[in-house]
Design a protein around this motif. Structure first.
Motif, PDB file in Angstrom:
ATOM      1  N   ASP A 228      64.508   7.462  54.755  1.00 10.76           N
ATOM      2  CA  ASP A 228      64.847   6.869  55.875  1.00 10.76           C
ATOM      3  C   ASP A 228      65.284   6.761  57.235  1.00 10.76           C
ATOM      4  O   ASP A 228      65.141   6.424  57.980  1.00 10.76           O
ATOM      5  N   TYR A 229      65.761   8.064  57.157  1.00 13.22           N
ATOM      6  CA  TYR A 229      66.648   8.570  58.240  1.00 13.22           C
ATOM      7  C   TYR A 229      65.715   9.209  59.567  1.00 13.22           C
ATOM      8  O   TYR A 229      65.567   8.659  60.291  1.00 13.22           O
ATOM      9  N   MET A 230      64.776   9.773  58.756  1.00 11.44           N
ATOM     10  CA  MET A 230      63.390  10.806  59.602  1.00 11.44           C
ATOM     11  C   MET A 230      62.458   9.535  59.766  1.00 11.44           C
ATOM     12  O   MET A 230      61.684   9.599  60.554  1.00 11.44           O
ATOM     13  N   LYS A 231      61.989   8.477  58.677  1.00 17.68           N
ATOM     14  CA  LYS A 231      61.317   7.616  59.004  1.00 17.68           C
ATOM     15  C   LYS A 231      61.610   6.501  60.277  1.00 17.68           C
ATOM     16  O   LYS A 231      60.395   6.576  60.869  1.00 17.68           O
ATOM     17  N   VAL A 232      63.012   6.340  60.494  1.00 16.12           N
ATOM     18  CA  VAL A 232      63.531   5.724  61.816  1.00 16.12           C
ATOM     19  C   VAL A 232      63.416   6.652  62.740  1.00 16.12           C
ATOM     20  O   VAL A 232      63.196   6.108  63.850  1.00 16.12           O
ATOM     21  N   LYS A 233      64.069   7.709  62.635  1.00 15.98           N
ATOM     22  CA  LYS A 233      64.374   8.528  64.230  1.00 15.98           C
ATOM     23  C   LYS A 233      63.175   9.109  64.579  1.00 15.98           C
ATOM     24  O   LYS A 233      63.328   9.638  65.413  1.00 15.98           O
ATOM     25  N   PHE A 234      62.463  10.206  63.851  1.00 21.82           N
ATOM     26  CA  PHE A 234      60.843  10.480  64.124  1.00 21.82           C
ATOM     27  C   PHE A 234      60.512  10.019  63.664  1.00 21.82           C
ATOM     28  O   PHE A 234      59.675  11.441  62.189  1.00 21.82           O
ATOM     29  N   TYR A 238      57.383  12.276  60.553  1.00 23.38           N
ATOM     30  CA  TYR A 238      57.059  11.684  59.208  1.00 23.38           C
ATOM     31  C   TYR A 238      55.693  11.392  58.966  1.00 23.38           C
ATOM     32  O   TYR A 238      55.892  11.453  57.710  1.00 23.38           O
ATOM     33  N   GLU A 269      59.286  18.028  62.850  1.00 25.56           N
ATOM     34  CA  GLU A 269      60.243  18.012  63.977  1.00 25.56           C
ATOM     35  C   GLU A 269      60.804  19.123  64.741  1.00 25.56           C
ATOM     36  O   GLU A 269      60.796  19.197  66.102  1.00 25.56           O
ATOM     37  N   SER A 273      59.163  19.278  68.538  1.00 26.16           N
ATOM     38  CA  SER A 273      60.571  18.887  70.556  1.00 26.16           C
ATOM     39  C   SER A 273      60.125  20.478  70.798  1.00 26.16           C
ATOM     40  O   SER A 273      61.531  20.665  71.931  1.00 26.16           O
TER      41      SER A 273
END
Length: 278
Positions: A228-234, A238, A269, A273
């Motif tokens: 959930d965190y990675m799907k929204v943040k990056f 993802y 990521e 980056s």
């Protein structure tokens, strides 16, 4: 106490442990010198005992002993001695299939039939210390058989060393190296550029894919999910992770757990980056 059943050479004998009648091979400098069949001996501290158990996925020890020269058995033992210096306790039953591989390698080289190993660089990176241990085989083969082994052949022997350390067959280790190569290539393709192989982030990505593949083969699970965190943040990383996990599942003929995507996305990521680049 052991009773000798056959003397292979000065340094290797076949014997039976008197107390339980277990067949074994004993290796050690001069252990067979001047010895005779039926003679009883004690194992010295510097000797190594290999019990000839029932056939396993690693090969039939009795058949291998019959088909390869004692020299190849001794060379495999020296490689394992080197591995033991680096890793400590190892599973020495890999000696028999390793000796078998060495015997065929010598035969191939003499017949000018050396085989290539497209994953040599990946094996060297993934199993660095195993590769280091396997390198000791080159001067030994040069001295014993006057043959030159190349890095591709050392890569294959490194997989045998790895099999003596981890609960993985040689074929599984090779499969993992292939998965890592394909996954890194897919990430590079999606990014549109090559990854800096000297960066810490690349090393972490490579090792993460290695252990991800190993988890899948061993049917182990991650306890937490970062999806959930990675799907929204990056989201871009993802998406790449989803493709990589799908490809890995196809290669390994199974479905990866959803939780693998988030952790892989984190490493992708870092690579995309440039974080942690060295």
């Amino acid at each position: 106490m052991y009773r000798i059943t056959k003397v292979l050479n000065h340094n290797t004998i076949l014997a039976v442990r008197v107390e339980d009648n277990q067949e074994c091979m004993i290796m050690g400098k001069g252990v067979g010198f001047g010895k005779k069949i039926s003679e009883r001996i004690e194992v010295r501290e510097e000797d190594t005992v290999y019990f000839l158990k029932e056939p396993t996925e690693r090969g039939n020890a009795r058949d291998i002993i019959k088909s390869v020269s004692p020299d190849c058995l001794e060379i495999a033992n020296e490689v394992l001695n080197e591995a033991e210096k680096i890793f400590g306790k190892i599973d020495r039953s890999i000696l028999f299939p390793m000796a078998d591989h060495i015997a065929y390698a010598v035969k191939r080289i003499r017949n000018h039939e050396q085989i290539s190993n497209p994953l040599t660089e990946d094996i060297r990176a993934l199993f660095h210390m195993e590769y280091k241990a396997a390198q000791c085989v080159a001067p030994i083969l040069k001295k014993q058989f006057q043959v030159e082994v190349d890095e591709d052949e050392i890569g294959y022997i490194a997989l045998h060393v790895h099999s003596a350390i981890e609960d993985e067959k040689v074929s599984q280790a090779m499969q993992i190296a292939l998965v890592v190569r394909e996954c890194v290539s897919l990430v590079e393709e999606e990014m549109g550029r090559k990854i800096n192989v000297m960066s810490l982030s690349y090393n972490r990505l490579m090792n993460h894919v290695r252990y991800m593949a190993a988890r899948v083969l061993k049917k182990e699970s991650l306890k937490l999910s970062m999806n959930d965190y990675m799907k929204v943040k990056f989201p871009e990383s993802y998406k790449i992770a989803e493709k990589v996990c799908e490809q890995t599942g196809n290669r390994l003929k199974c479905t990866l757990e959803e939780a693998e995507i988030g952790y892989l996305a984190m490493h992708i990521e870092r690579v995309t980056s440039g974080e942690l680049d060295a």
